[in-house]
Scaffold this motif. Structure first.
Motif: not given
Length: 369
Positions: A241-261
């Motif tokens: 996350x950058x300074x000020x990155x929204x929490x749902x952006x981080x959650x989205x990225x983690x979800x997508x990454x996990x979804x690809x194994x």
């Protein structure tokens, strides 16, 4: 490496000698690497679990450095977690045509995402498509994917030179040269065409994500996604996350990454994140051994004694000496006086064009191609 040193000890009497163990240069190299990981944990930058997972998956170590060192201090679990709702990601855009851009494109396409890859010229766009197609064909021949997956993935890839075609993408990743000005220029252009609510990501491995995000009008939608090379096979992705990155952006990225194994590790925004911060000083320390040891002797001992998948000099040649030099220079800029200044031997090899396997010569000579 395990020979002894015999030294005269006059104070012990005429002819008396003491047998001392020879300096264990390789052991000291690896122990310094493990101590560096302990220091990172004790600073509170990352937990034991995150550091060990990152180094296992990012470097192929047989166990995490803290586990290898028997270290049980510091936080066990990550203090930074991905909380919040997630945004929908159905289409992905990638800007760039190099190795990492092609690898990221392949990862998403193989996992069912339509991907639009934007290159600077038609020739680069065609070349990038051919690279992805060739990689998928090799994966199929080696039994990693089926022919149906290969056909589906390659049909999901669209290449173009027009940034405007990214307008319908939900996740847009720049994967251009590791240069802050270049990345900021690209992100500014991507910001201008991206739809509201789209997630923007930089693939940087060492630059400030916050500085990249500041080039856009939507810094809350920007974060770092550091894939490792080769992206189709490496399971680790550092989510930054950058300074000020929204929490749902981080959650989205983690979800997508996990979804690809793959395994996301959330990292603070500082040079090197976890893996490069620990890996490249170790590689730099290895170069310092060349006044006393040969590269193949060091590589053999690191593999045979400590179970590392590759010795430091073969790893440097595989990464690329120019890439290694750039990362060490960035670490030295952010952490001056911490011993990260690139060794002069590394600087000299890069100046002579010996960049490693890609040029046929680095610390070793390699067959071209």
């Amino acid at each position: 490496m395990d020979e002894s040193v015999v030294v005269g000890m006059g104070a012990m009497g005429e002819g008396a000698v003491q047998v001392l163990p020879a300096p264990d240069h390789v052991g000291d190299l690896v122990r310094a690497h493990l101590d560096h990981a302990i220091s990172l944990c004790e600073q509170g930058y990352a937990s034991r679990a995150d550091i060990d997972t990152a180094m296992r998956l990012g470097c192929g170590l047989p166990a995490g450095p803290l586990e290898l060192a028997g270290y049980t201090g510091g936080p066990v679990r990550s203090a930074t977690t991905a909380r919040g709702s997630t945004r929908e990601v159905a289409r992905v855009g990638v800007v760039g045509s190099g190795t990492m851009a092609c690898g990221i494109t392949e990862v998403f396409a193989t996992n069912g995402f339509p991907v639009t890859l934007v290159a600077r010229t038609p020739a680069r766009a065609r070349s990038a498509f051919d690279v992805v197609d060739g990689s998928l064909a090799r994966a199929m021949r080696r039994g990693r994917i089926t022919d149906e997956v290969r056909e589906s993935a390659i049909s999901a890839v669209h290449v173009t030179t027009d940034l405007a075609e990214l307008a319908e993408c939900d996740l847009l990743i720049e994967a251009v040269a590791e240069d802050l000005d270049v990345k900021r220029t690209v992100l500014t252009a991507v910001d201008a065409v991206a739809r509201p609510g789209a997630v923007l990501a930089t693939s940087t491995s060492s630059l400030s994500v916050t500085a990249c995000a500041a080039a856009t009008s939507r810094p809350a939608d920007v974060l770092g996604l550091h894939f490792f090379n080769p992206a189709p096979h490496m399971r680790l992705v550092e989510v930054v996350p950058a300074a000020g990155t929204a929490a749902d952006v981080v959650a989205t990225a983690c979800s997508v990454v996990r979804g690809m194994g793959k395994e996301p590790i959330v990292c603070g925004d500082r040079a090197g994140f976890i893996v490069n911060y620990l890996l490249f000083p170790y590689l730099n320390d290895a170069v310092r051994l060349l006044d006393r040891c040969e590269p193949d002797a060091v590589d053999s001992e690191v593999v045979s004694r400590f179970g590392y998948p590759m010795g430091p000099f073969k790893l440097l040649d595989t990464i690329g000496l120019d890439v290694s030099l750039a990362i060490l220079t960035r670490l030295d800029e952010e952490f001056p006086g911490a011993g990260h200044a690139p060794h002069e031997r590394l600087v000299s090899l890069v100046a002579r064009g010996r960049l490693g396997r890609k040029t046929g010569a680095g610390f070793y000579d390699w067959p071209v191609g």
